[in-house]
Design an enzyme around this catalytic site. Structure first.
Site, mmCIF file in Angstrom:
data_model
loop_
_atom_site.group_PDB
_atom_site.id
_atom_site.type_symbol
_atom_site.label_atom_id
_atom_site.label_comp_id
_atom_site.label_asym_id
_atom_site.label_seq_id
_atom_site.Cartn_x
_atom_site.Cartn_y
_atom_site.Cartn_z
ATOM 1 N N ASP A 141 -5.355 -65.645 32.711
ATOM 2 C CA ASP A 141 -6.539 -65.648 33.574
ATOM 3 C C ASP A 141 -6.227 -65.008 34.923
ATOM 4 O O ASP A 141 -5.338 -65.474 35.630
ATOM 5 C CB ASP A 141 -7.017 -67.099 33.800
ATOM 6 N N ASP A 200 -13.998 -69.482 25.305
ATOM 7 C CA ASP A 200 -13.013 -69.762 26.357
ATOM 8 C C ASP A 200 -13.468 -70.925 27.243
ATOM 9 O O ASP A 200 -14.477 -70.842 27.927
ATOM 10 C CB ASP A 200 -12.843 -68.498 27.229
#
Ligand code: DX5
Ligand code: ZN
Length: 219
Positions: free
Chosen positions: A36, A178
């Site tokens: 991320d 996600d």
């Protein structure tokens, strides 16, 4: 039905425990590492650096799925591909039509995989026109910006509808979900048609990493 891919998110991992988590994940044969990236502007948070991604790639040579939660991803997507990402995904909400087209054109020369991310309230019809050029569509199960949030079941219907559209149009695009994935959420997403599941807190805090990984896969 092909096997579900699990991508481990390390966003919530304490930096001093990172290497032991990565060792455990590689030993358990995790499929992907979900990396991320945050710029503090598109989301009000920061995370890792490009250098950390490069160092992880050099040491573990694992498939890296880089999630760009940044503004102007068209300036950086190629850079992450060249630094070792196998797949780069960027937010539809961070771009205009021309920027998406420009990014896809530029990125195609990297020969790496590309995907667009949709926040919970963004309609899947917004990306239909790009689908033939996308390897993956990521549907957020939480608001982007931090790990450990509760899964929002609103995304389940988006998975079903997107899967129907992909199959009806004979496309090869995979669906990734996600955020907020635990065992029950993983089952619901698999049943709805998801191909890839990102798991962060549930797996990184697990005392039974290998068996919990298999449970997320439905095995
Ligand atoms: C949130 C990130 C997710 C998150 C997943 O902005 O994109 O990848 O880290 O972690 P969990 O599984 O803890 O929601
Ligand atoms: Zn992510």
């Amino acid at each position: 039905m092909s096997k579900t891919i699990i991508a481990l998110s390390i966003l919530n991992v304490n930096v001093f425990e990172l290497d032991s988590v990565l060792k455990k994940a590689v030993k358990a044969k995790i499929d992907w590492l979900h990396f991320d990236m945050m710029d503090g502007y598109f989301v009000k948070n920061f995370s890792f650096s490009l250098n950390i991604m490069k160092q992880i790639k050099e040491r573990y040579n694992i498939f890296i799925d880089t999630h760009l939660m940044i503004t102007n991803p068209e300036y950086h997507a190629v850079q992450f591909a060249n630094a070792g990402s196998n797949l780069v995904t960027f937010h539809f909400e961070a771009c205009s039509y021309s920027e998406i087209t420009h990014l896809l054109n530029e990125y195609s020369y990297t020969k790496k995989r590309i995907g667009i991310v949709l926040n919970i309230n963004t309609k899947i019809s917004q990306i239909y026109e790009y689908l033939p050029r996308l390897d993956v569509v990521v549907l957020m199960g939480v608001e982007p910006g931090k790990g450990g949030q509760k899964f929002n079941e609103k995304v389940l219907n988006k998975i079903v509808k997107l899967k129907e559209y992909i199959q009806k149009n004979n496309l090869k695009t995979l669906i990734e979900v996600d955020g907020g994935i635990k065992i029950k959420e993983a089952r619901l997403c698999r049943e709805a048609g998801a191909d890839i599941l990102v798991a962060g807190t549930f797996l990184t805090k697990s005392d039974n990493f290998s068996s919990d990984l298999l449970k997320l896969k439905g095995q």
